[in-house]
Scaffold this motif. Structure first.
Motif, PDB file in Angstrom:
ATOM      1  N   LEU A   1      81.274  12.327  40.234  1.00 23.08           N
ATOM      2  CA  LEU A   1      82.233  10.798  39.433  1.00 23.08           C
ATOM      3  C   LEU A   1      83.166  10.260  40.721  1.00 23.08           C
ATOM      4  CD1 LEU A   1      81.865   8.446  36.956  1.00 23.08           C
ATOM      5  CD2 LEU A   1      83.924  10.335  35.876  1.00 23.08           C
ATOM      6  N   ARG A   2      82.598   9.028  40.605  1.00 24.51           N
ATOM      7  CA  ARG A   2      83.405   8.292  41.176  1.00 24.51           C
ATOM      8  C   ARG A   2      83.368   6.666  40.764  1.00 24.51           C
ATOM      9  NH1 ARG A   2      84.386   7.909  47.213  1.00 24.51           N
ATOM     10  NH2 ARG A   2      83.150  10.103  47.822  1.00 24.51           N
ATOM     11  N   CYS A   3      84.677   6.227  40.556  1.00 26.61           N
ATOM     12  CA  CYS A   3      85.430   5.695  39.325  1.00 26.61           C
ATOM     13  C   CYS A   3      86.548   4.740  39.678  1.00 26.61           C
ATOM     14  CB  CYS A   3      84.457   5.932  37.975  1.00 26.61           C
ATOM     15  SG  CYS A   3      85.803   6.858  37.974  1.00 26.61           S
ATOM     16  N   THR A   4      87.301   3.873  38.760  1.00 27.24           N
ATOM     17  CA  THR A   4      88.604   3.971  38.959  1.00 27.24           C
ATOM     18  C   THR A   4      89.326   4.042  37.690  1.00 27.24           C
ATOM     19  OG1 THR A   4      87.536   1.834  40.347  1.00 27.24           O
ATOM     20  CG2 THR A   4      89.701   1.585  39.290  1.00 27.24           C
ATOM     21  N   PHE A   5      90.140   4.390  36.726  1.00 27.20           N
ATOM     22  CA  PHE A   5      91.059   4.782  36.009  1.00 27.20           C
ATOM     23  C   PHE A   5      91.627   3.702  36.231  1.00 27.20           C
ATOM     24  CE2 PHE A   5      90.862   9.867  35.165  1.00 27.20           C
ATOM     25  CZ  PHE A   5      89.830  10.134  35.268  1.00 27.20           C
ATOM     26  N   GLY A   6      92.358   3.501  34.970  1.00 23.45           N
ATOM     27  CA  GLY A   6      93.193   2.195  34.843  1.00 23.45           C
ATOM     28  C   GLY A   6      93.011   1.308  34.569  1.00 23.45           C
TER      29      GLY A   6
END
Length: 359
Positions: free
Chosen positions: A271-276
């Motif tokens: 999984l590649r994403c952006t938390f926050g």
């Protein structure tokens, strides 16, 4: 019947996150706010006619069912223990505690007051993390997990308490690293760590140009940060699964990226994403690789911060179940224990820029 909630702390998290989310949620009724700072109480101005208190001693089980505590890290254990000792259940923002000794104090307060401590960690409630979890049974025996949350520019409150070890307890490891470790436990189940090796660095923490712009913090130029902005480590769980961890508040990357790769005997999911809440983010992408072939897995598209709403959707039921008493403390003990071991490893390496553990 709605859960009566008091929000403790009118900083960014309390003011911009928890107050709006709780106010709009059908399961909760905000009945009071608390902040020790006169200027914060004055700025809040009794919005919606809520009582504004200067101390948590104004709260009791007769007036509130739950206190959402969003104060600076160094006050987490003290404020939460006071409330728990008075019989008021607490939802505590991460990090739940800064040391194992603080975990002991919270456990004693929870037992003594008969209330419940709940831990705030929203990342496991993300829809894309849920989609990743759905793929794990098909990977066979899990062997290794790569965890990374690397911001392009995102040092919080540069020069303020967030970057002072005496108040924050540590740097990015206690901040972003805690989220990553909680997400790991949600995916694989809780486990202790048999081996922990880590290093830290502080190349960006004292340069105001690397601050987190979305927080709208005012840099405190007079204070120098003495925490790490980057942590890299290799861990081994008691169940034999190895874990690499990389957390950075700032870097030379173009975008803020969170990466979770789970390697199993029959395949790899990533999984590649952006938390926050950073606006400098990438779109969530989930892939599955088997025998040299990589395929994309659809992931739900959701608004930024929706994981916090999803966490609230379950919170009332968790609070109502007495079997959850002690659970948050147990999980926090494991997390803060590995963080203490990580810092100790970084200090023992005697590297030029090693950041010592909180003492």
């Amino acid at each position: 019947m709605s859960v009566r909630v008091a929000v403790v702390g009118l900083g960014w998290a309390g003011r911009e996150l928890w107050l709006p989310l709780l106010s709009e949620h059908a399961d909760f009724e905000v009945v009071a706010v608390v902040d020790t700072r006169p200027e914060a109480r004055e700025a809040f101005g009794g919005v919606a006619g809520l009582p504004v208190y200067s101390t948590v001693e104004a709260l009791s089980p007769r007036s509130v069912d739950l206190a959402v505590v969003a104060v600076p890290n160094f006050l987490h254990a003290e404020v939460a223990a006071t409330l728990l000792g008075r019989g008021v259940s607490v939802f505590l923002e991460k990090p739940v505690c800064l040391t194992s000794a603080e975990a002991d104090a919270l456990a004693a307060a929870e037992r003594g007051g008969g209330a419940m401590l709940l831990a705030g960690s929203a990342a496991p409630y993300r829809a894309d993390v849920g989609a990743l979890a759905d793929e794990l049974p098909g990977l066979g025996r899990i062997r290794h997990v790569d965890l990374a949350w690397v911001r392009a520019r995102g040092v919080p409150q540069a020069g303020g308490w967030f970057t002072q070890r005496s108040k924050a307890g540590g740097g990015v490891l206690l901040d972003l690293g805690w989220h990553l470790l909680d997400t790991l436990a949600s995916l694989l189940g809780p486990a202790r760590f048999a081996q922990v090796v880590g290093v830290t660095a502080n190349d960006f923490v004292n340069a105001g140009s690397w601050s987190a712009a979305w927080r709208h913090d005012r840099p405190a130029a007079a204070a120098a940060g003495d925490v790490e902005d980057t942590a890299r480590g290799f861990l081994v769980r008691d169940d034999g699964i190895s874990v690499s961890l990389h957390a950075s508040w700032a870097s030379h990357e173009a975008r803020d990226v969170t990466r979770i790769q789970v390697v199993g005997g029959e395949g790899t999911a990533e999984l590649r994403c952006t938390f926050g809440f950073s606006p400098n983010r990438r779109r969530s992408e989930l892939t599955l690789t088997r025998e040299g072939t990589t395929t994309s897995v659809p992931v739900p598209d959701e608004p930024i911060g929706n994981e916090y709403r999803r966490q609230l959707d379950r919170l009332a039921a968790v609070l109502a179940d007495p079997r959850n008493r002690g659970r948050a403390i147990g999980e926090a003990r494991t997390t803060v224990g590995v963080i203490e071991d990580f810092y100790a490893s970084a200090l023992s390496a005697r590297t030029r820029d090693a950041v010592p553990a909180y003492r």
